[in-house]
Design a protein around this motif. Structure first.
Motif, PDB file in Angstrom:
ATOM      1  N   PRO A 217      11.777  30.517  30.132  1.00 31.11           N
ATOM      2  CA  PRO A 217      12.246  30.435  31.516  1.00 31.11           C
ATOM      3  C   PRO A 217      12.878  29.071  31.812  1.00 31.11           C
ATOM      4  O   PRO A 217      12.390  28.040  31.343  1.00 31.11           O
ATOM      5  CB  PRO A 217      10.965  30.636  32.342  1.00 31.11           C
ATOM      6  N   LEU A 218      13.938  29.083  32.588  1.00 31.95           N
ATOM      7  CA  LEU A 218      14.675  27.850  32.889  1.00 31.95           C
ATOM      8  C   LEU A 218      14.490  27.467  34.352  1.00 31.95           C
ATOM      9  O   LEU A 218      14.487  28.315  35.248  1.00 31.95           O
ATOM     10  CB  LEU A 218      16.167  28.042  32.585  1.00 31.95           C
ATOM     11  N   ASN A 219      14.354  26.160  34.584  1.00 33.39           N
ATOM     12  CA  ASN A 219      14.232  25.654  35.951  1.00 33.39           C
ATOM     13  C   ASN A 219      14.792  24.238  36.019  1.00 33.39           C
ATOM     14  O   ASN A 219      15.214  23.675  35.003  1.00 33.39           O
ATOM     15  CB  ASN A 219      12.770  25.694  36.422  1.00 33.39           C
ATOM     16  N   SER A 220      14.795  23.660  37.181  1.00 38.97           N
ATOM     17  CA  SER A 220      15.419  22.352  37.392  1.00 38.97           C
ATOM     18  C   SER A 220      14.735  21.223  36.629  1.00 38.97           C
ATOM     19  O   SER A 220      15.331  20.165  36.418  1.00 38.97           O
ATOM     20  CB  SER A 220      15.439  22.013  38.888  1.00 38.97           C
ATOM     21  N   SER A 236      24.045  15.985  23.890  1.00 37.61           N
ATOM     22  CA  SER A 236      22.852  16.777  23.589  1.00 37.61           C
ATOM     23  C   SER A 236      22.181  17.195  24.897  1.00 37.61           C
ATOM     24  O   SER A 236      22.077  16.404  25.836  1.00 37.61           O
ATOM     25  CB  SER A 236      21.886  15.945  22.731  1.00 37.61           C
ATOM     26  N   LEU A 237      21.716  18.450  24.936  1.00 43.38           N
ATOM     27  CA  LEU A 237      21.160  19.019  26.161  1.00 43.38           C
ATOM     28  C   LEU A 237      19.791  19.632  25.899  1.00 43.38           C
ATOM     29  O   LEU A 237      19.556  20.201  24.821  1.00 43.38           O
ATOM     30  CB  LEU A 237      22.094  20.110  26.704  1.00 43.38           C
ATOM     31  N   ARG A 238      18.902  19.512  26.887  1.00 42.12           N
ATOM     32  CA  ARG A 238      17.646  20.249  26.813  1.00 42.12           C
ATOM     33  C   ARG A 238      17.772  21.475  27.693  1.00 42.12           C
ATOM     34  O   ARG A 238      18.046  21.380  28.894  1.00 42.12           O
ATOM     35  CB  ARG A 238      16.466  19.390  27.280  1.00 42.12           C
ATOM     36  N   ILE A 239      17.530  22.629  27.108  1.00 41.93           N
ATOM     37  CA  ILE A 239      17.561  23.890  27.841  1.00 41.93           C
ATOM     38  C   ILE A 239      16.220  24.574  27.612  1.00 41.93           C
ATOM     39  O   ILE A 239      15.945  25.087  26.522  1.00 41.93           O
ATOM     40  CB  ILE A 239      18.701  24.819  27.346  1.00 41.93           C
ATOM     41  N   THR A 242      14.154  24.090  24.257  1.00 43.44           N
ATOM     42  CA  THR A 242      15.075  23.955  23.122  1.00 43.44           C
ATOM     43  C   THR A 242      16.104  22.866  23.385  1.00 43.44           C
ATOM     44  O   THR A 242      16.545  22.679  24.523  1.00 43.44           O
ATOM     45  CB  THR A 242      15.800  25.289  22.860  1.00 43.44           C
ATOM     46  N   VAL A 243      16.486  22.162  22.320  1.00 43.17           N
ATOM     47  CA  VAL A 243      17.562  21.171  22.395  1.00 43.17           C
ATOM     48  C   VAL A 243      18.793  21.750  21.718  1.00 43.17           C
ATOM     49  O   VAL A 243      18.712  22.304  20.612  1.00 43.17           O
ATOM     50  CB  VAL A 243      17.151  19.846  21.710  1.00 43.17           C
ATOM     51  N   VAL A 244      19.932  21.627  22.360  1.00 43.98           N
ATOM     52  CA  VAL A 244      21.176  22.176  21.831  1.00 43.98           C
ATOM     53  C   VAL A 244      22.298  21.162  22.043  1.00 43.98           C
ATOM     54  O   VAL A 244      22.273  20.386  23.004  1.00 43.98           O
ATOM     55  CB  VAL A 244      21.517  23.524  22.522  1.00 43.98           C
ATOM     56  N   SER A 245      23.274  21.151  21.141  1.00 44.26           N
ATOM     57  CA  SER A 245      24.390  20.209  21.304  1.00 44.26           C
ATOM     58  C   SER A 245      25.322  20.695  22.414  1.00 44.26           C
ATOM     59  O   SER A 245      25.467  21.910  22.645  1.00 44.26           O
ATOM     60  CB  SER A 245      25.182  20.068  19.998  1.00 44.26           C
ATOM     61  N   GLY A 246      25.925  19.748  23.101  1.00 44.78           N
ATOM     62  CA  GLY A 246      26.865  20.087  24.168  1.00 44.78           C
ATOM     63  C   GLY A 246      28.011  20.957  23.680  1.00 44.78           C
ATOM     64  O   GLY A 246      28.327  21.992  24.297  1.00 44.78           O
TER      65      GLY A 246
END
Length: 319
Positions: A217-220, A236-239, A242-246
């Motif tokens: 689940p995703l939130n602010s 690099s982003l945290r979603i 999980t961490v994913v590249s931009g």
């Protein structure tokens, strides 16, 4: 010194004299890299994806169709010509390193996903002139074809291949990162500032596609930028968990929707991920709007290329 009468003796003495005279001379400096001799224009096999036909076509004719598809054909000729040099370089590198598009038994394809954009119906006199004035010209670094990257609008500052594309396959020292070209002064409003909303379910699916993991689940509080690149891009982003590249997330969400990773907002609002930024494209290599700006200032196609790439040679491979 008395010289012998026979020819063999004369040659021997002359050889000794020459050796004595020049033995103290320093060795000749190593010659710098010299491009191959100018050859004959190649004819390539082009796979027409729309019909399944394979067509033999001179490479310069093919490059016209690529330039017409990749850049506005009403733009200054010198900008189109810089695009032609990139298109020709890309084509030659792909043929040399990958055999073109072997799945179709062809050197090139009309599919942008398989090779590069191509649209012969858009070819006009501007395009013909641009391709003709750079005929045979390719970009090389230490004798090898470069990765001829370009983007629509770099947001005013270019990126390295690692930052803009998450590219680590090989070193790309010829890419100038961090150069400022002033493209934002002339580009269209949608490149200066844009905002898009992605449903959280779509974002979750995109992350799973990229990483193979469900981010949950995703939130602010668990969606944020965790690493900024040197030019200010979201590297690099945290979603969720999980961490994913931009660059990877941008491709998964649609690079025509998430226009760049030059972001100023990346947050969850309600059931959407709200993303705002500037520029259009990965920002690596030549910026097309920057090329237009320089062409309008009278810069040559070669000067435009050298603004975005360093330590390269622009070699004429055929007449």
């Amino acid at each position: 010194m008395k010289l012998p009468k026979n020819k063999k003796g004369l040659c021997l003495v002359l050889g000794i004299i020459i050796t004595v005279l020049f033995s103290g001379c320093p060795p000749k400096a190593k010659k710098p890299f010299e491009p191959k001799k100018v050859g004959k224009e190649p004819t390539i096999t082009l796979y027409i994806n729309e019909t399944g036909e394979r067509k033999r076509i001179p490479i310069e004719e093919y490059i016209q169709g690529v330039v017409a598809a990749e850049m506005d054909t009403s733009w200054p000729v010198n900008a189109l010509a810089a695009q032609a040099i990139l298109a020709r370089t890309f084509t030659m590198k792909q043929i040399k390193t990958k055999g073109g598009v072997p799945q179709h038994k062809a050197d090139a394809s009309t599919s942008v996903e398989e090779f590069q954009a191509y649209d012969a119906s858009k070819i006009n006199d501007n395009v013909r002139k641009a391709v003709a004035m750079t005929r045979g010209e390719v970009i090389r670094y230490k004798g090898e074809y470069i990765n001829a990257w370009f983007s629509a609008c770099d947001g005013g500052e270019s990126a390295s291949a690692a930052e803009g594309l998450a590219y680590h396959k090989e070193k790309t020292p010829y890419i100038k990162a961090g150069v400022k070209d002033g493209c934002m002064n002339i580009t269209v409003p949608e490149n200066k500032s844009w905002t898009i909303r992605f449903p959280l379910a779509s974002v979750r699916g995109a992350v799973k596609e990229v990483t193979g993991k469900d981010p949950g689940p995703l939130n602010s509080s668990n969606v944020k930028i965790i690493k900024w690149g040197p030019s200010g891009r979201a590297e690099s982003l945290r979603i969720g968990n999980t961490v994913v590249s931009g660059p990877a997330l941008r491709l998964a969400l649609g690079n025509d929707k998430m226009r760049s990773i030059f972001l100023n907002k990346f947050t969850v609002e309600g059931n959407n991920l709200v993303v705002s930024g500037k520029g259009y494209g990965h920002g690596v290599g030549m910026c097309q709007w920057g090329a237009r700006k320089f062409a309008e200032q009278g810069k040559s196609p070669e000067d435009i290329i050298r603004f975005y790439f360093r330590d390269i040679t622009i070699d004429k491979m055929w007449k």
